[in-house]
Design a protein around this motif. Structure first.
Motif, mmCIF file in Angstrom:
data_model
loop_
_atom_site.group_PDB
_atom_site.id
_atom_site.type_symbol
_atom_site.label_atom_id
_atom_site.label_comp_id
_atom_site.label_asym_id
_atom_site.label_seq_id
_atom_site.Cartn_x
_atom_site.Cartn_y
_atom_site.Cartn_z
ATOM 1 N N ARG A 8 -31.373 -42.261 24.883
ATOM 2 C CA ARG A 8 -33.085 -42.982 24.450
ATOM 3 C C ARG A 8 -33.114 -44.397 24.989
ATOM 4 O O ARG A 8 -34.602 -44.429 25.500
ATOM 5 N N ASN B 191 -28.392 -48.993 26.697
ATOM 6 C CA ASN B 191 -28.348 -48.445 24.945
ATOM 7 C C ASN B 191 -27.125 -47.816 24.958
ATOM 8 O O ASN B 191 -27.328 -47.398 26.090
ATOM 9 N N MET C 226 -26.372 -57.877 13.226
ATOM 10 C CA MET C 226 -27.227 -58.569 12.153
ATOM 11 C C MET C 226 -26.273 -58.399 10.763
ATOM 12 O O MET C 226 -24.917 -57.443 10.425
ATOM 13 N N THR D 265 -26.617 -45.353 22.618
ATOM 14 C CA THR D 265 -26.869 -43.427 23.594
ATOM 15 C C THR D 265 -27.938 -43.573 25.111
ATOM 16 O O THR D 265 -29.389 -43.870 24.295
HETATM 17 N N1 NAP Z 1 -38.364 -59.917 14.416
HETATM 18 C C1 NAP Z 1 -38.567 -58.826 14.076
HETATM 19 O O1 NAP Z 1 -39.847 -59.103 13.462
HETATM 20 C C2 NAP Z 1 -38.156 -57.494 13.718
HETATM 21 C C3 NAP Z 1 -39.535 -56.683 14.581
HETATM 22 C C4 NAP Z 1 -38.734 -55.222 14.311
HETATM 23 C C5 NAP Z 1 -36.940 -54.752 14.054
HETATM 24 N N2 NAP Z 1 -36.363 -56.049 13.864
HETATM 25 C C6 NAP Z 1 -34.666 -55.627 14.001
HETATM 26 O O2 NAP Z 1 -34.090 -55.257 14.989
HETATM 27 C C7 NAP Z 1 -33.216 -54.165 15.038
HETATM 28 C C8 NAP Z 1 -33.466 -52.610 15.250
HETATM 29 O O3 NAP Z 1 -34.058 -52.390 14.933
HETATM 30 P P1 NAP Z 1 -35.277 -50.699 14.666
HETATM 31 O O4 NAP Z 1 -36.557 -50.599 14.472
HETATM 32 O O5 NAP Z 1 -34.870 -50.925 16.146
HETATM 33 O O6 NAP Z 1 -33.731 -49.919 14.497
HETATM 34 P P2 NAP Z 1 -33.382 -48.891 15.096
HETATM 35 O O7 NAP Z 1 -34.663 -47.999 15.136
HETATM 36 O O8 NAP Z 1 -32.349 -47.854 14.207
HETATM 37 O O9 NAP Z 1 -32.521 -48.762 16.483
HETATM 38 C C9 NAP Z 1 -30.917 -49.176 16.385
HETATM 39 C C10 NAP Z 1 -30.749 -49.751 17.967
HETATM 40 O O10 NAP Z 1 -29.221 -50.340 17.431
HETATM 41 C C11 NAP Z 1 -28.208 -49.543 17.911
HETATM 42 N N3 NAP Z 1 -27.464 -49.645 17.614
HETATM 43 C C12 NAP Z 1 -26.666 -49.894 16.029
HETATM 44 N N4 NAP Z 1 -25.612 -49.380 15.758
HETATM 45 C C13 NAP Z 1 -24.633 -49.740 17.676
HETATM 46 C C14 NAP Z 1 -23.794 -50.029 17.461
HETATM 47 N N5 NAP Z 1 -22.803 -50.020 17.433
HETATM 48 N N6 NAP Z 1 -23.270 -49.959 18.623
HETATM 49 C C15 NAP Z 1 -24.366 -50.441 19.575
HETATM 50 N N7 NAP Z 1 -25.865 -50.219 19.231
HETATM 51 C C16 NAP Z 1 -26.272 -49.624 18.256
HETATM 52 C C17 NAP Z 1 -29.050 -48.416 17.980
HETATM 53 O O11 NAP Z 1 -28.354 -47.193 19.290
HETATM 54 P P3 NAP Z 1 -28.297 -46.159 18.981
HETATM 55 O O12 NAP Z 1 -29.419 -45.586 19.856
HETATM 56 O O13 NAP Z 1 -26.590 -45.789 20.199
HETATM 57 O O14 NAP Z 1 -28.234 -45.691 18.016
HETATM 58 C C18 NAP Z 1 -30.078 -48.849 18.676
HETATM 59 O O15 NAP Z 1 -30.610 -49.068 19.980
HETATM 60 C C19 NAP Z 1 -33.139 -54.995 13.093
HETATM 61 O O16 NAP Z 1 -31.495 -55.289 13.049
HETATM 62 C C20 NAP Z 1 -33.664 -54.959 12.963
HETATM 63 O O17 NAP Z 1 -34.139 -55.204 11.256
HETATM 64 C C21 NAP Z 1 -36.712 -56.690 13.914
#
Ligand code: NAP
Length: 273
Positions: A154, A149, A191, A151
């Motif tokens: 985390r 990850n 996304m 960060t």
């Molecule tokens: N298919 C499904 O049913 C389903 C279900 C749930 C979620 N999702 C999708 O999964 C994705 C994540 O959801 P979440 O709820 O886990 O979100 P979240 O809690 O906000 O976590 C976001 C993750 O993305 C990373 N990230 C964001 N920007 C980044 C960048 N520029 N470079 C590297 N890493 C980056 C973050 O890293 P850091 O910790 O470093 O910020 C963190 O690991 C979303 O797109 C959501 O739509 C899909």
């Protein structure tokens, strides 16, 4: 009176959950209705209690209420406890509330539907809310886990909470591809609106049998999945997880354990443009 359930979140401008559940109600001939009911954070608990008093069977809970839901329930299923969050509330006949987290089983079922056997070793990218549920499900299925990850702390927190897995530096993940059978992207990279990352050569070190999955489903073919297709690797998109994670809630509220059929998937694909 029809059986009632709903999804809540805030601001919850758009959600595909009503499409899923109302499709299944029609398909199984159930007198049921699934609504979209946004609740502001300050109204979350009173709103949930009001819906319970009105006779709702339960709710799905999404951002930003998953932690509040975790705190509100009377009991949590083992997956909810492991994931540290609740996305499904079940109002029991005795007035208590059970909290479940169905993201992990939804992910595993999406692999099974795609004909993928559970891997021995997986590399998970991301350490957000969805990642912890996916990691827990993979670990509990007997998989050896490596986590990367941006960060790093985390990722370390997830490994520590789940009691399994190794953390590697974000910059190093591509070098670890030869050691795994499954790559899972759980970051929001790829996304719509998060296109800044270059996935172009990321799969150079992949073995020909690597399965590449992305839980992002908008777009359906993410840049990571496009890179997998370009190398003729097996690719699993995120729509399967979205459909499969909804099934346990439907069963708890409406009765049948529903099928993830092709018509439903096609209906959801139409909403992705
Ligand atoms: N298919 C499904 O049913 C389903 C279900 C749930 C979620 N999702 C999708 O999964 C994705 C994540 O959801 P979440 O709820 O886990 O979100 P979240 O809690 O906000 O976590 C976001 C993750 O993305 C990373 N990230 C964001 N920007 C980044 C960048 N520029 N470079 C590297 N890493 C980056 C973050 O890293 P850091 O910790 O470093 O910020 C963190 O690991 C979303 O797109 C959501 O739509 C899909």
């Amino acid at each position: 009176m029809p059986k009632l359930a709903a999804v809540t979140g805030w601001p919850l401008t758009y959600t595909r959950s009503p499409i899923l559940h109302n499709y299944w109600c029609a398909r199984y001939g159930i007198d049921g209705l699934y609504l979209r009911l946004p609740l502001a954070p300050e109204d979350f608990e009173s709103g949930i209690r009001a819906l319970q008093a009105l006779g709702f069977a339960g709710l799905n809970v999404t951002i930003p209420h998953k932690e509040a839901a975790f705190a509100l329930v009377d009991r949590r299923t083992p997956p909810a406890q492991r994931a540290g969050s609740v996305n499904t509330l079940i109002f029991e006949a005795d007035g208590t509330v059970t909290g479940d987290c169905t993201d992990g089983v939804g992910y595993i079922d999406s692999l099974k539907e795609a004909g993928v056997s559970l891997p021995r070793r997986a590399l998970v990218l991301g350490a957000g809310g969805a990642s912890r549920a996916v990691c827990a499900a993979l670990l509990d299925a007997g998989c050896t886990l490596t986590l990367a990850n941006r960060t790093q702390s985390r990722a370390e927190a997830i490994v520590s909470a789940l009691g399994g897995g190794d953390v590697i530096a974000w910059e190093d993940w591509t070098a670890h591809l030869p050691d795994v059978e499954l790559l899972v992207n759980t970051t929001s990279l790829g996304m719509k609106g998060h296109e800044g990352f270059d996935w172009g050569d990321c799969l150079t070190h992949a073995s020909p049998s690597l399965v590449v999955s992305d839980i992002v489903y908008m777009p359906l073919e993410t840049p990571l999945l496009a890179a997998a297709h370009a190398r003729s690797l097996k690719a699993v998109d995120g729509l399967g997880m979205l459909i499969h994670q909804a099934r346990p809630g439907f069963a708890a509220w409406f009765g049948p354990y529903p099928e993830a059929d092709a018509t439903l998937r096609a209906r959801l694909v139409e909403t992705l443009d």
